[in-house]
Design a protein around this motif. Structure first.
Motif, PDB file in Angstrom:
ATOM      1  N   LYS A  50      35.482  25.514  34.411  1.00  0.00           N
ATOM      2  CA  LYS A  50      36.043  26.053  35.651  1.00  0.00           C
ATOM      3  C   LYS A  50      36.775  24.929  36.380  1.00  0.00           C
ATOM      4  O   LYS A  50      36.156  24.011  36.907  1.00  0.00           O
ATOM      5  N   MET A  51      38.093  25.049  36.413  1.00  0.00           N
ATOM      6  CA  MET A  51      38.935  24.013  37.005  1.00  0.00           C
ATOM      7  C   MET A  51      39.386  24.356  38.415  1.00  0.00           C
ATOM      8  O   MET A  51      39.786  23.473  39.177  1.00  0.00           O
ATOM      9  N   GLY A  52      39.381  25.645  38.745  1.00  0.00           N
ATOM     10  CA  GLY A  52      39.844  26.082  40.048  1.00  0.00           C
ATOM     11  C   GLY A  52      39.919  27.596  40.089  1.00  0.00           C
ATOM     12  O   GLY A  52      39.428  28.284  39.188  1.00  0.00           O
ATOM     13  N   HIS A  53      40.520  28.097  41.126  1.00  0.00           N
ATOM     14  CA  HIS A  53      40.767  29.540  41.217  1.00  0.00           C
ATOM     15  C   HIS A  53      41.974  29.760  42.103  1.00  0.00           C
ATOM     16  O   HIS A  53      42.445  28.844  42.791  1.00  0.00           O
ATOM     17  N   LEU A  54      42.506  30.963  42.044  1.00  0.00           N
ATOM     18  CA  LEU A  54      43.562  31.330  42.979  1.00  0.00           C
ATOM     19  C   LEU A  54      43.256  32.701  43.549  1.00  0.00           C
ATOM     20  O   LEU A  54      42.606  33.536  42.917  1.00  0.00           O
TER      21      LEU A  54
ATOM     22  N   LEU B 250      40.445  30.013  37.190  1.00  0.00           N
ATOM     23  CA  LEU B 250      41.306  29.155  36.387  1.00  0.00           C
ATOM     24  C   LEU B 250      40.423  28.295  35.482  1.00  0.00           C
ATOM     25  O   LEU B 250      39.793  27.339  35.942  1.00  0.00           O
ATOM     26  N   LEU B 251      40.369  28.665  34.194  1.00  0.00           N
ATOM     27  CA  LEU B 251      39.606  27.903  33.215  1.00  0.00           C
ATOM     28  C   LEU B 251      40.520  26.888  32.534  1.00  0.00           C
ATOM     29  O   LEU B 251      41.752  26.964  32.612  1.00  0.00           O
ATOM     30  N   GLY B 252      39.912  25.946  31.838  1.00  0.00           N
ATOM     31  CA  GLY B 252      40.672  24.877  31.211  1.00  0.00           C
ATOM     32  C   GLY B 252      41.696  25.345  30.206  1.00  0.00           C
ATOM     33  O   GLY B 252      42.670  24.627  29.933  1.00  0.00           O
ATOM     34  N   ASP B 253      41.516  26.553  29.636  1.00  0.00           N
ATOM     35  CA  ASP B 253      42.496  27.029  28.651  1.00  0.00           C
ATOM     36  C   ASP B 253      43.828  27.413  29.288  1.00  0.00           C
ATOM     37  O   ASP B 253      44.788  27.740  28.579  1.00  0.00           O
TER      38      ASP B 253
END
Length: 372
Positions: free
Chosen positions: A346-350, A308-311
């Motif tokens: 990089k804000m997170g991931h799922l 999960l990127l900032g875009d």
């Protein structure tokens, strides 16, 4: 036991969360004046530079054993810490991985397959290297390169001068271009007794030169899977390693597996393990570093990790469509505690685990989050 972590980013955050679950205290030395991801999750947070002797004494005086969450820490600092407390992986192991020229030399010395390369310290070196490994190559800075940073693709001699200027004369490596069918990676843990255990190899796809999707297990032949695990374990053993090592590979169209690079820590491509494996990469790092038996690396089922990127934070004010994530079968959300969604931050991931068509579900969700 109190674990010390050098670095205060998202990998340190996830190490802290697993450490707390397992009953360990954590002391994070961020090396920076801010460390959003570890605020509130580390028991102690030292927000001072890695050249600060007072910070080093404060850190070493509180921990029983130490590890790292990223490799770009001054070797002098690593050796200084190692002189006071146990550090795993060792300073020398980290030193190999943090500098491409040392890494490539190590691979060549131990006869581990990698792309053809030449070391470059001047424009004249680059001209000679290009004649040797061209006509297509990638110039990479020897240090501080990741997520496509510090890299220039070369397809003609007329590009050499501009390419050398773009890396600002830093020591670099010119690699011959690899015509590959896919990129895969392997996480291997090695414990205090020298036992090594690899996770199933995973397939990686990229967007904007950054990891986009990880598919576990990789969609390649059993022979390729076995080759990648064998090479990763050989690397860990050759380094006398203790901890978790991530090894990235190119799979050539011929089926040959060659090493691209390695990282002496948990890795973005290993985030699938947080929901997709019996043991997460962070728990495995803790087990290896703290002298515990290694955990099972068995998969629960096919798993896809989406970065999960900032875009993906859209609208005004910018926000992530978490409702769409929670409505998606098998989706597990992991956010990194960062307040500013920079476009490619990089804000997170799922992770999406199991069920029919898990890859298709992951791609649909990713495109929705991007507004496509």
């Amino acid at each position: 036991m109190t674990l010390g972590i050098l670095g205060g980013g998202q990998l340190a955050r996830m190490l802290c969360l697993d450490a707390r679950r397992m009953g360990f205290r954590t002391v994070v030395w961020s090396g920076t004046p801010t460390a959003e991801p570890t605020e509130g999750v580390a028991d102690v947070l030292i927000k001072k530079g890695f050249d600060d002797d007072v910070a080093r004494a404060e850190f070493c005086g509180q921990v029983d054993v130490a590890t790292v969450e990223f490799e770009n820490i001054p070797l002098k600092t690593l050796r200084s810490v190692e002189g006071e407390v146990e550090l795993y992986p060792s300073a020398e192991s980290i030193g190999v991985s943090q500098h491409r020229s040392r890494e490539k030399a190590f691979l060549r010395e131990h006869e581990i397959p990698c792309a053809p390369f030449a070391l470059v310290n001047s424009l004249e070196d680059l001209e000679r290297a290009y004649a040797e490994v061209g006509p297509v190559g990638v110039l990479k800075t020897a240090a501080f390169g990741y997520d496509g940073k510090g890299q220039v693709k070369l397809t003609g001699e007329e590009q050499l001068s501009e390419a050398w200027q773009s890396v600002e004369g830093q020591p670099s490596v010119l690699e011959g271009f690899v015509d590959f069918q896919c990129e895969i990676s392997v996480l291997v843990a090695r414990d205090a007794e020298g036992k090594s255990l690899a996770f199933p190899p995973v397939e990686n796809q990229h967007r904007h030169h950054m990891l986009d999707l990880t598919i576990a297990p990789a969609r390649v032949s059993d022979e390729i899977l076995d080759d990648a695990k064998t090479i990763a374990i050989k690397l860990a053993e050759a380094m006398g390693y203790r901890g978790l090592l991530a090894v990235e590979f190119f799979v050539e169209k011929s089926g040959r597996v060659i090493v691209n690079e390695m990282a002496p820590r948990p890795h973005n491509s290993g985030h699938f393990s947080m929901n997709g494996s019996v043991t997460s990469q962070f728990e495995q790092q803790l087990r290896a570093v703290c002298g515990l038996p290694l955990g099972s690396t068995e998969l629960h089922g096919e798993t896809v990790m989406v970065n999960l990127l900032g875009d993906m934070w859209r609208g005004e004010p910018r926000k992530l469509d978490t409702a769409a994530i929670f409505e998606t079968e098998g989706a597990k959300l992991h956010l990194y505690g960062k307040s500013d969604p920079g476009e490619r931050r990089k804000m997170g991931h799922l992770n999406l685990v199991g069920g029919e068509g898990v890859l298709e579900r992951a791609i649909r969700l990713k495109l929705h989050l991007l507004g496509e």
